[in-house]
Design a protein around this motif. Structure first.
Motif, PDB file in Angstrom:
ATOM      1  N   THR A 113       7.866  10.594   0.881  1.00 57.08           N
ATOM      2  CA  THR A 113       8.034   9.721  -0.285  1.00 57.08           C
ATOM      3  C   THR A 113       8.934  10.259  -1.367  1.00 57.08           C
ATOM      4  O   THR A 113       9.371   9.496  -2.224  1.00 57.08           O
ATOM      5  CB  THR A 113       6.667   9.427  -0.924  1.00 57.08           C
ATOM      6  N   VAL A 116      -0.312  -3.886  10.235  1.00 57.31           N
ATOM      7  CA  VAL A 116      -1.016  -2.637   9.936  1.00 57.31           C
ATOM      8  C   VAL A 116      -1.788  -2.273  11.203  1.00 57.31           C
ATOM      9  O   VAL A 116      -2.863  -2.800  11.478  1.00 57.31           O
ATOM     10  CB  VAL A 116      -1.966  -2.782   8.732  1.00 57.31           C
ATOM     11  N   ARG A 158       9.933  -8.539  -0.912  1.00 56.88           N
ATOM     12  CA  ARG A 158       8.483  -8.360  -0.976  1.00 56.88           C
ATOM     13  C   ARG A 158       7.886  -9.177  -2.124  1.00 56.88           C
ATOM     14  O   ARG A 158       6.817  -9.780  -1.974  1.00 56.88           O
ATOM     15  CB  ARG A 158       8.170  -6.883  -1.174  1.00 56.88           C
ATOM     16  N   CYS A 214       3.261  14.388   2.660  1.00 61.62           N
ATOM     17  CA  CYS A 214       3.374  13.243   1.747  1.00 61.62           C
ATOM     18  C   CYS A 214       4.657  13.331   0.924  1.00 61.62           C
ATOM     19  O   CYS A 214       5.349  12.321   0.729  1.00 61.62           O
ATOM     20  CB  CYS A 214       2.158  13.166   0.832  1.00 61.62           C
ATOM     21  N   GLU A 272       5.014 -12.296  -1.974  1.00 59.80           N
ATOM     22  CA  GLU A 272       3.811 -12.332  -2.802  1.00 59.80           C
ATOM     23  C   GLU A 272       3.903 -13.403  -3.893  1.00 59.80           C
ATOM     24  O   GLU A 272       3.071 -13.444  -4.793  1.00 59.80           O
ATOM     25  CB  GLU A 272       3.609 -10.940  -3.429  1.00 59.80           C
ATOM     26  N   VAL A 314       0.164   7.254   1.988  1.00 59.82           N
ATOM     27  CA  VAL A 314       1.502   6.792   1.578  1.00 59.82           C
ATOM     28  C   VAL A 314       1.739   5.336   1.959  1.00 59.82           C
ATOM     29  O   VAL A 314       2.873   4.860   1.883  1.00 59.82           O
ATOM     30  CB  VAL A 314       2.601   7.691   2.186  1.00 59.82           C
ATOM     31  N   ALA A 315       0.708   4.631   2.363  1.00 58.13           N
ATOM     32  CA  ALA A 315       0.877   3.266   2.882  1.00 58.13           C
ATOM     33  C   ALA A 315       1.600   2.355   1.895  1.00 58.13           C
ATOM     34  O   ALA A 315       2.405   1.501   2.300  1.00 58.13           O
ATOM     35  CB  ALA A 315      -0.479   2.678   3.252  1.00 58.13           C
ATOM     36  N   ASP A 316       1.344   2.528   0.584  1.00 60.25           N
ATOM     37  CA  ASP A 316       1.962   1.628  -0.387  1.00 60.25           C
ATOM     38  C   ASP A 316       3.460   1.834  -0.506  1.00 60.25           C
ATOM     39  O   ASP A 316       4.166   1.005  -1.095  1.00 60.25           O
ATOM     40  CB  ASP A 316       1.301   1.799  -1.759  1.00 60.25           C
ATOM     41  N   GLN A 317       3.982   2.928   0.041  1.00 56.30           N
ATOM     42  CA  GLN A 317       5.423   3.174   0.014  1.00 56.30           C
ATOM     43  C   GLN A 317       6.153   2.469   1.162  1.00 56.30           C
ATOM     44  O   GLN A 317       7.380   2.518   1.241  1.00 56.30           O
ATOM     45  CB  GLN A 317       5.695   4.680   0.109  1.00 56.30           C
ATOM     46  N   HIS A 377      -2.369   6.789   5.604  1.00 53.48           N
ATOM     47  CA  HIS A 377      -3.144   5.975   4.657  1.00 53.48           C
ATOM     48  C   HIS A 377      -2.767   6.302   3.215  1.00 53.48           C
ATOM     49  O   HIS A 377      -2.743   5.415   2.355  1.00 53.48           O
ATOM     50  CB  HIS A 377      -4.640   6.196   4.881  1.00 53.48           C
ATOM     51  N   PRO A 381       6.085  -1.131   2.458  1.00 53.97           N
ATOM     52  CA  PRO A 381       5.576  -2.499   2.329  1.00 53.97           C
ATOM     53  C   PRO A 381       5.784  -3.361   3.574  1.00 53.97           C
ATOM     54  O   PRO A 381       5.155  -4.405   3.701  1.00 53.97           O
ATOM     55  CB  PRO A 381       6.379  -3.058   1.142  1.00 53.97           C
TER      56      PRO A 381
END
Length: 615
Positions: free
Chosen positions: A289, A265, A109, A285, A113, A325-328, A323, A330
């Motif tokens: 996570t 997404v 990841r 959640c 980036e 937990v989306a950042d968990q 939405h 990638p």
């Protein structure tokens, strides 16, 4: 507790090495760890231990190995007998294979980036977990089954790390390492292209060209093929002089990985007026996570089910959780609706094609050699291959049954699956369920307030409570009622409460624009088998409150056991509520008020005589 598989198989409790001895014991332990929370059948263990020629006492020997492992590993690890085999549960343990996968994903990841320094360091940490050839002391049968994938994952991580180092201008430090790796793996074109890049950037153009020609000869002699895209692109860049601006990174030679598109997404936006469900939200959640956040090994597959009657807000809650937990996750957020509005179950092949294309598959990837859509079994295999090792959240909305879900569940624990269904899908392996009831009174009033306006609620609190009760505290009905108020600012709350007070017209009042309570509830009722529909209608008309199976049996003219089985099927489908027991200990049942009104209003349910003719 720590387990090591990337080298000799080891188990450690803190600084103490646990004395697991012998190839067979190492093989059983490694097989259970590599299953990552899935049951390993007795037959599979036999294959991994003895291949196709097990001894006559193989079953007893496996039992002995498991017993010894239980004693050696102690209470921190559960070795559970679960048909048709065994399951290892050690949530607090650290497993080097799992940690390697986590670091590799983080490094990949970071590369996507263009955070090259972090990518190189993270991937170096992942590779440092390898203490030699993986699974060094297991049977050849297990090594043959598992080692190729592990080695490929290691090589991919190594190539990514070299890619990041090249982007950082470390070509001078890489040439000797790359020369050794190309000698060890002469047909890995990506490594050879990276060596060409490093040599060219060190001013050694002739050696870079010779590396290409040597690679072309090796590929022709050993595989009978010509150079692929990586080598060809590197060679053309050398000939065209596109690298004159060195030492700036040159994409054609330092980017052996194809350009990575943004992760998919697909999930719909979160409803702006979502209210309540805080307890369920927090639990879901945490379940999605907590293991990763605590750095613990994710042995158990994360398969979370949200069940409840139509209109209770299952999808809205699932979207809010996704939405949050989306950042968990990638690698992407996938979404697919498994039933249409009229209740038709989605075709499994079409669903798999949708998901595969979201994961980067082209049209050719989902076709068979004859140009037709590939068979479902082949699509499942390709889907599981593309989801392996990727940290995805997959939201499967409105599932019909376990058979529909099974092909859509990834094989690995890297991804998490969130399912909504009005049915209680208790047979989904490794699942955990949240059953949603209608909202509490306070949450219901809050939902009315958000949509219709808080001043109208506070101005007529008694009428607002009457509206909530008439809606049965069902979120779908509350939204419809609040939307009617919002569209009619000249109405008083009392006016709507009066219109909803009459059961005969209430269900028709709860309809505005696309929010139609009767349509959604009746669609759920029509999905029941033909033999049940008339029974539901008669029961709804006559049973205004709570009732027992005996009372239903009398009404429906069925044996009591048959009536109870019928009622329990409706409970499992969230079309009936179980309400404790009566004075004799018999279970009590009741319809949600709006579901009862809907069922009683369906005049086109077949009559009893028609049912007999249909049978």
């Amino acid at each position: 507790m720590e387990f090591r598989l990337l080298g000799p198989v080891e188990a450690r409790d803190g600084a103490r090495r646990i004395a697991v001895s012998g190839t067979m014991m190492h093989t059983v332990l490694a097989a259970l760890l590599l299953a990552r929370g899935r049951v390993v059948s007795d037959g599979r263990l036999s294959e991994l231990l003895w291949g196709w020629d097990p001894p006559a006492t193989w079953n007893a020997q496996i039992y002995t190995y498991i017993s010894r492992l239980r004693k050696l590993l102690g209470p921190k690890v559960d070795l559970v007998r679960r048909q048709p085999g065994y399951l290892l549960v050690a949530d607090a343990a650290r497993v080097d294979v799992v940690e390697f996968g986590r670091l590799e994903r983080l490094g990949r990841r970071a590369m996507e980036e263009r955070r090259w320094t972090q990518a190189a360091e993270t991937l170096r940490q992942a590779l440092d977990l390898w203490q030699g050839p993986a699974l060094a002391d297991v049977t050849p049968h297990l090594a043959e089954a598992e080692l190729p994938q592990l080695e490929e994952e290691r090589m991919s991580a190594l190539e990514h790390r070299i890619e990041a180092d090249l982007a950082l201008g470390r070509h001078g430090q890489l040439t000797s390492e790359l020369a050794r790796l190309v000698g060890e793996f002469p047909v890995r074109e990506r490594l050879r292209a990276q060596l060409m890049a490093a040599l060219y950037r060190c001013g050694r153009q002739a050696e870079a060209l010779r590396t290409f020609h040597e690679g072309r000869e090796v590929l022709a002699e050993e595989l009978g093929v010509g150079p692929g895209p990586d080598l060809t692109t590197a060679y053309q860049s050398l000939l065209s002089g596109e690298l004159d601006n060195l030492p700036q990174p040159a994409p054609s030679l330092t980017s052996a990985v194809p350009a990575v598109s943004a992760p998919p997404v697909m999930i719909p936006p979160l409803p702006a007026d979502f209210i309540g469900r805080e307890r369920e939200f927090d639990v879901l959640c945490r379940r999605l996570t907590s293991k990763e956040a605590n750095g613990r090994a994710a042995f158990q597959p994360r398969r979370l089910l949200i069940s409840g009657m139509p209109g209770v807000g299952k999808t809205a809650l699932a979207l809010r959780v996704a939405h949050a937990v989306a950042d968990q996750f990638p690698d992407g957020l996938l979404y697919v609706q498994l039933r249409s509005d009229d209740g038709t179950v989605a075709d499994c092949g079409e669903v798999l094609v949708t998901l595969l294309r979201a994961l980067g598959a082209t049209s050719e990837n989902v076709l068979a050699p004859n140009g037709e859509l590939a068979r479902t079994e082949e699509l499942v295999r390709r889907y599981r291959t593309r989801t392996a090792g990727r940290k995805l959240l997959i939201l499967l909305d409105d599932a019909a049954n376990e058979l529909q879900l099974d092909p859509l569940l990834p094989d690995t624990t890297d991804s998490a699956v969130l399912v909504t269904s009005r049915n209680r899908l208790s047979a989904v392996p490794g699942s955990w369920t949240v059953a949603l009831d209608p909202m509490e009174t306070g949450e219901s009033l809050d939902l009315l307030s958000v949509i219709a306006g808080g001043d109208r609620i506070s101005a007529e609190p008694e009428a607002a409570h009457a509206v909530v009760e008439a809606c049965g505290k069902l979120p779908l009905a509350l939204r419809a009622a609040a939307a009617r108020l919002a569209a009619r600012p000249h109405w008083q709350m009392t006016r709507l409460a009066r219109r909803l007070a009459d059961p005969a017209s209430r269900i028709e009042e709860l309809r505005v624009s696309t929010l139609d309570v009767r349509q959604i509830l009746s669609a759920a009722l029509r999905q029941r088998p033909l033999s049940e529909r008339d029974l539901i209608c008669r029961l709804a008309v006559c049973a205004a409150g709570e009732f027992t199976a005996m009372a239903a049996a009398v009404l429906l003219r069925l044996p009591e056991n048959a009536a109870e089985e019928f009622l329990e099927r409706l409970v499992e489908a969230s079309l009936l509520e179980a309400h404790g027991i009566d004075a004799t200990g018999a279970p009590c049942y009741c319809f949600h008020p709006l579901l009862r009104l809907t069922a009683a209003s369906l005049e086109d349910f077949p009559a009893e005589g028609e049912l007999l003719r249909a049978g």
